[in-house]
Design an enzyme around this catalytic site. Structure first.
Site, PDB file in Angstrom:
ATOM      1  N   CYS A   1     -10.377  -2.563   7.400  1.00  0.00           N
ATOM      2  CA  CYS A   1     -11.315  -1.749   6.770  1.00  0.00           C
ATOM      3  C   CYS A   1     -12.798  -2.560   6.706  1.00  0.00           C
ATOM      4  O   CYS A   1     -13.733  -1.702   6.776  1.00  0.00           O
ATOM      5  CB  CYS A   1     -10.973  -1.674   5.075  1.00  0.00           C
ATOM      6  SG  CYS A   1      -9.470  -0.940   4.827  1.00  0.00           S
TER       7      CYS A   1
HETATM    8  C1  BEZ Z   1      -6.812  -3.607   6.671  1.00  0.00           C
HETATM    9  O1  BEZ Z   1      -7.535  -3.091   6.350  1.00  0.00           O
HETATM   10  O2  BEZ Z   1      -6.664  -4.630   7.238  1.00  0.00           O
HETATM   11  C2  BEZ Z   1      -5.512  -3.402   6.019  1.00  0.00           C
HETATM   12  C3  BEZ Z   1      -5.306  -2.553   4.825  1.00  0.00           C
HETATM   13  C4  BEZ Z   1      -4.065  -2.273   4.203  1.00  0.00           C
HETATM   14  C5  BEZ Z   1      -3.059  -2.478   4.906  1.00  0.00           C
HETATM   15  C6  BEZ Z   1      -2.928  -3.239   5.979  1.00  0.00           C
HETATM   16  C7  BEZ Z   1      -4.253  -3.449   6.576  1.00  0.00           C
END
Ligand code: BEZ
Length: 210
Positions: A45
Protein backbone atom coordinates in the site's frame (compact mmCIF):
# COMPACT_ATOMS: atom_id res chain seq x y z
CA UNK A 1 -26.08 -5.52 -2.77
CA UNK A 2 -23.17 -5.54 -5.16
CA UNK A 3 -21.88 -2.50 -7.02
CA UNK A 4 -21.94 -3.28 -10.73
CA UNK A 5 -20.95 -1.49 -13.92
CA UNK A 6 -23.58 1.06 -14.87
CA UNK A 7 -24.87 1.43 -11.29
CA UNK A 8 -24.82 4.83 -9.61
CA UNK A 9 -21.77 4.95 -7.32
CA UNK A 10 -23.11 4.76 -3.76
CA UNK A 11 -22.94 8.17 -2.11
CA UNK A 12 -21.55 8.68 1.40
CA UNK A 13 -20.22 11.28 3.78
CA UNK A 14 -16.89 10.39 5.39
CA UNK A 15 -13.91 11.83 7.26
CA UNK A 16 -10.82 12.08 5.13
CA UNK A 17 -7.30 13.42 5.51
CA UNK A 18 -8.59 16.56 3.75
CA UNK A 19 -11.68 17.02 5.96
CA UNK A 20 -15.23 15.67 5.81
CA UNK A 21 -16.47 15.10 2.30
CA UNK A 22 -19.73 14.17 0.67
CA UNK A 23 -18.60 11.91 -2.14
CA UNK A 24 -20.96 13.02 -4.91
CA UNK A 25 -20.51 16.70 -4.05
CA UNK A 26 -16.75 16.26 -3.94
CA UNK A 27 -16.77 14.58 -7.37
CA UNK A 28 -18.76 17.45 -8.89
CA UNK A 29 -18.49 17.18 -12.69
CA UNK A 30 -15.21 15.28 -12.59
CA UNK A 31 -14.42 11.66 -13.23
CA UNK A 32 -13.37 9.81 -10.08
CA UNK A 33 -11.16 6.92 -8.97
CA UNK A 34 -11.94 5.36 -5.57
CA UNK A 35 -9.43 2.74 -4.45
CA UNK A 36 -9.07 0.77 -1.25
CA UNK A 37 -6.08 -0.32 0.80
CA UNK A 38 -6.17 -3.31 3.16
CA UNK A 39 -4.45 -1.58 6.08
CA UNK A 40 -2.25 1.37 7.07
CA UNK A 41 1.50 0.95 7.53
CA UNK A 42 1.73 -1.96 5.08
CA UNK A 43 4.42 -2.21 2.41
CA UNK A 44 2.52 -2.73 -0.87
CA UNK A 45 0.00 0.00 0.00
CA UNK A 46 2.84 2.37 0.81
CA UNK A 47 4.29 1.94 -2.70
CA UNK A 48 0.84 2.26 -4.32
CA UNK A 49 0.02 5.53 -2.54
CA UNK A 50 3.44 6.95 -3.36
CA UNK A 51 3.02 6.05 -7.03
CA UNK A 52 -0.48 7.54 -7.30
CA UNK A 53 0.79 10.73 -5.63
CA UNK A 54 3.59 10.89 -8.22
CA UNK A 55 1.27 10.53 -11.22
CA UNK A 56 -1.55 12.72 -9.83
CA UNK A 57 -0.85 15.35 -12.54
CA UNK A 58 -1.80 12.65 -15.10
CA UNK A 59 -5.18 12.23 -13.36
CA UNK A 60 -5.61 16.02 -13.09
CA UNK A 61 -5.10 16.56 -16.81
CA UNK A 62 -7.83 13.98 -17.53
CA UNK A 63 -10.22 15.76 -15.09
CA UNK A 64 -10.13 12.79 -12.69
CA UNK A 65 -10.20 13.14 -8.89
CA UNK A 66 -8.56 10.33 -6.92
CA UNK A 67 -9.47 9.23 -3.41
CA UNK A 68 -8.06 6.37 -1.34
CA UNK A 69 -9.62 4.40 1.50
CA UNK A 70 -8.27 2.25 4.29
CA UNK A 71 -10.16 0.79 7.23
CA UNK A 72 -8.07 2.74 9.73
CA UNK A 73 -8.89 6.17 11.15
CA UNK A 74 -7.75 9.46 9.64
CA UNK A 75 -5.17 10.17 12.39
CA UNK A 76 -3.48 6.87 11.51
CA UNK A 77 -3.50 7.78 7.78
CA UNK A 78 -1.88 11.13 8.62
CA UNK A 79 0.97 9.44 10.51
CA UNK A 80 1.39 6.86 7.73
CA UNK A 81 1.55 9.63 5.11
CA UNK A 82 4.74 10.93 6.78
CA UNK A 83 6.36 7.57 6.01
CA UNK A 84 5.00 7.59 2.46
CA UNK A 85 6.45 11.05 1.80
CA UNK A 86 9.78 9.99 3.31
CA UNK A 87 10.10 6.66 1.49
CA UNK A 88 8.30 7.26 -1.82
CA UNK A 89 9.53 10.78 -2.50
CA UNK A 90 6.11 12.42 -3.01
CA UNK A 91 3.66 13.46 -0.30
CA UNK A 92 0.15 12.02 -0.63
CA UNK A 93 -1.67 14.80 -2.47
CA UNK A 94 -5.24 13.45 -2.51
CA UNK A 95 -7.73 12.59 0.26
CA UNK A 96 -7.66 9.28 2.10
CA UNK A 97 -10.91 8.14 3.68
CA UNK A 98 -10.75 7.02 7.31
CA UNK A 99 -13.12 4.08 7.37
CA UNK A 100 -12.64 2.59 10.85
CA UNK A 101 -16.30 1.56 11.00
CA UNK A 102 -16.05 0.03 7.46
CA UNK A 103 -19.11 2.01 6.38
CA UNK A 104 -17.75 2.86 2.92
CA UNK A 105 -15.97 -0.51 2.56
CA UNK A 106 -19.30 -2.26 3.17
CA UNK A 107 -21.16 0.05 0.81
CA UNK A 108 -18.72 -0.83 -2.00
CA UNK A 109 -18.26 -4.48 -0.94
CA UNK A 110 -14.52 -4.02 -0.42
CA UNK A 111 -14.40 -6.67 2.31
CA UNK A 112 -14.38 -10.20 0.92
CA UNK A 113 -14.75 -12.34 4.06
CA UNK A 114 -13.21 -15.44 2.51
CA UNK A 115 -10.05 -13.42 1.82
CA UNK A 116 -10.10 -11.46 5.11
CA UNK A 117 -12.92 -10.29 7.33
CA UNK A 118 -10.95 -7.36 8.73
CA UNK A 119 -9.08 -5.90 5.75
CA UNK A 120 -10.37 -4.70 2.39
CA UNK A 121 -9.27 -6.25 -0.87
CA UNK A 122 -7.60 -3.87 -3.32
CA UNK A 123 -10.65 -2.45 -5.10
CA UNK A 124 -10.63 0.19 -7.81
CA UNK A 125 -13.74 1.95 -9.06
CA UNK A 126 -13.70 4.40 -11.95
CA UNK A 127 -16.73 6.69 -11.80
CA UNK A 128 -17.93 8.87 -14.67
CA UNK A 129 -19.15 12.47 -14.43
CA UNK A 130 -22.68 10.96 -14.48
CA UNK A 131 -21.72 9.21 -11.17
CA UNK A 132 -22.06 5.79 -12.82
CA UNK A 133 -19.55 2.99 -12.21
CA UNK A 134 -17.47 2.58 -15.39
CA UNK A 135 -14.92 0.06 -14.12
CA UNK A 136 -14.50 -2.14 -11.08
CA UNK A 137 -11.35 -4.14 -10.30
CA UNK A 138 -10.52 -6.45 -7.40
CA UNK A 139 -6.92 -7.36 -6.61
CA UNK A 140 -5.60 -9.49 -3.76
CA UNK A 141 -3.76 -7.80 -0.88
CA UNK A 142 -0.42 -9.27 -2.00
CA UNK A 143 -0.46 -7.71 -5.50
CA UNK A 144 0.12 -4.00 -6.01
CA UNK A 145 -2.01 -2.47 -8.75
CA UNK A 146 -0.81 -1.04 -12.06
CA UNK A 147 -2.03 2.55 -12.00
CA UNK A 148 -0.78 3.20 -15.52
CA UNK A 149 -3.44 0.66 -16.56
CA UNK A 150 -6.06 2.72 -14.72
CA UNK A 151 -4.97 5.79 -16.73
CA UNK A 152 -5.14 3.72 -19.93
CA UNK A 153 -8.71 2.64 -19.14
CA UNK A 154 -9.66 6.25 -18.39
CA UNK A 155 -8.27 7.27 -21.80
CA UNK A 156 -10.38 4.55 -23.42
CA UNK A 157 -13.52 5.47 -21.44
CA UNK A 158 -13.15 9.17 -22.25
CA UNK A 159 -12.56 8.44 -25.94
CA UNK A 160 -15.46 6.00 -26.26
CA UNK A 161 -17.76 8.41 -24.41
CA UNK A 162 -17.07 10.92 -27.21
CA UNK A 163 -16.90 8.76 -30.34
CA UNK A 164 -18.76 5.56 -31.30
CA UNK A 165 -15.59 3.51 -31.13
CA UNK A 166 -14.13 0.77 -28.97
CA UNK A 167 -10.47 0.16 -28.17
CA UNK A 168 -8.67 -3.12 -28.96
CA UNK A 169 -6.45 -5.30 -26.81
CA UNK A 170 -3.51 -3.43 -25.29
CA UNK A 171 -4.60 -0.17 -26.94
CA UNK A 172 -2.83 2.94 -25.76
CA UNK A 173 -3.81 6.53 -26.39
CA UNK A 174 -3.09 7.40 -30.04
CA UNK A 175 -3.40 3.82 -31.32
CA UNK A 176 -5.89 2.55 -33.89
CA UNK A 177 -9.46 2.00 -32.68
CA UNK A 178 -12.43 -0.13 -33.73
CA UNK A 179 -15.82 1.03 -34.94
CA UNK A 180 -18.46 -0.03 -32.42
CA UNK A 181 -20.41 -3.17 -33.35
CA UNK A 182 -23.74 -1.31 -33.17
CA UNK A 183 -22.68 1.21 -35.88
CA UNK A 184 -23.80 0.27 -39.40
CA UNK A 185 -21.49 0.91 -42.39
CA UNK A 186 -24.02 3.50 -43.52
CA UNK A 187 -23.78 5.43 -40.24
CA UNK A 188 -20.02 4.92 -40.11
CA UNK A 189 -19.66 6.82 -43.42
CA UNK A 190 -21.13 9.90 -41.73
CA UNK A 191 -19.36 9.42 -38.42
CA UNK A 192 -15.94 8.59 -39.87
CA UNK A 193 -15.66 10.32 -43.26
CA UNK A 194 -11.90 9.69 -43.20
CA UNK A 195 -12.72 6.00 -43.80
CA UNK A 196 -11.65 2.76 -42.16
CA UNK A 197 -10.16 -0.62 -42.97
CA UNK A 198 -12.56 -3.58 -42.99
CA UNK A 199 -10.63 -6.61 -41.72
CA UNK A 200 -13.92 -8.53 -41.28
CA UNK A 201 -17.41 -7.04 -41.57
CA UNK A 202 -17.48 -6.96 -37.74
CA UNK A 203 -13.88 -5.73 -37.37
CA UNK A 204 -13.46 -2.23 -38.78
CA UNK A 205 -10.30 -0.38 -37.83
CA UNK A 206 -9.42 3.29 -38.09
CA UNK A 207 -6.92 5.77 -36.66
CA UNK A 208 -7.98 7.27 -33.34
CA UNK A 209 -10.37 10.19 -34.00
CA UNK A 210 -9.22 13.57 -32.66
C1 BEZ B 1 0.60 -4.67 1.92
O1 BEZ B 1 0.15 -3.58 1.59
O2 BEZ B 1 1.78 -4.92 1.80
C2 BEZ B 1 -0.30 -5.72 2.44
C3 BEZ B 1 -1.44 -5.39 3.15
C4 BEZ B 1 -2.24 -6.38 3.66
C5 BEZ B 1 -1.92 -7.70 3.45
C6 BEZ B 1 -0.78 -8.04 2.71
C7 BEZ B 1 0.02 -7.04 2.20
Amino acid sequence: MSVRLGDTAPDFTADTTQGTINFHEWLGDSWGVLFSHPKDFTPVCTTELGYVARIKPDFDKRNVKVIGLSVDPVDSHIKWEEDIAETQGTPVNFPMIGDGDKKVADLYEMIHPNASDTMTVRSVFIIGPDKKIKLSLTYPASTGRNFDEILRVIDSLQLTAKFKVATPANWVNGGDVIIGAAVSDEDAKTLFPQGWKTVKPYLRVLPQPK
